[in-house]
Design a protein around this motif. Structure first.
Motif: not given
Length: 199
Positions: A44-45, A60, A64, A120, A128-130
């Motif tokens: 997902e973006t 977000i 971030e 994500q 989870r990280y971005y």
């Protein structure tokens, strides 16, 4: 006995293919074709035109947004699609959408940065990280400098991108950018002809 022979032959063939690959002088990263490689699982973006749009959307955390935007600018400097000629760049990204870059102010051309995307992702431990990177608007939609193409998950309505189109392996990230040139040129005048590009 037959099974054993089959296993030995398969192992020998696999070894031979590895030997042939090892003899190729071209580094694996340089052979990676951004437009044809599998881009990995879809993630997902969130897509934004600028930093303020990211913060205003409240999708977000602001921190971030800052990190992803900074990474998009860094990637734009290092991995924006490069073209030897402005005309070649504009065939893909449209008239007026390409600018000279490099030493001397015009050693190559790149498309204008049209925004950035934040994905994500999950690390090996499920955390989870971005990850952010720049976006370029071409005739066929938005793409990243790593060859990722924005898509849509019609079941959820969410924007998606292949993981490697936003966060490629280190070997790809560290490889020198590929310069794109015309593959065919009309003999008289040096312009026109085919629209293909090569490295």
């Amino acid at each position: 006995m037959k099974r054993s022979s089959s296993l030995t032959l398969t192992t020998m063939l696999a070894g031979a293919s590895l030997t042939v690959a090892a003899c190729d002088d071209t580094p694996a990263a340089a052979r990676w074709d951004q437009n044809s490689v599998a881009q990995g699982e879809q993630v997902e973006t969130f897509q934004y035109a600028d930093l303020d749009s990211c913060k205003t959307a409240n999708q977000i955390p602001d921190a971030e947004c800052d990190t992803a935007y900074a990474k998009a600018l860094e990637d734009n400097d290092k991995s924006a699609p490069r073209f030897e000629a402005k005309a070649s760049c504009e065939e893909t990204y449209g008239a007026g959408n390409c600018v000279p870059r490099g030493s001397g102010g015009g050693s190559f051309f790149t498309p204008l940065l049209a925004g950035f995307v934040i994905g994500q992702l999950f690390d090996g431990g499920g955390n989870r990280y971005y990850r952010g990177t720049g976006l370029y608007r071409g005739r066929d939609g938005y793409t990243t400098g790593w060859g990722g193409t924005l898509g849509r998950d019609y079941a959820t309505g969410r924007t998606t991108i292949g993981k490697y189109g936003i966060d490629p392996p280190d070997a790809v990230r560290q490889a020198p950018p590929r310069m794109q040139t015309r593959t065919s040129v009309v003999s008289r005048g040096g312009f026109g002809g085919g629209r293909g590009f090569g490295g």
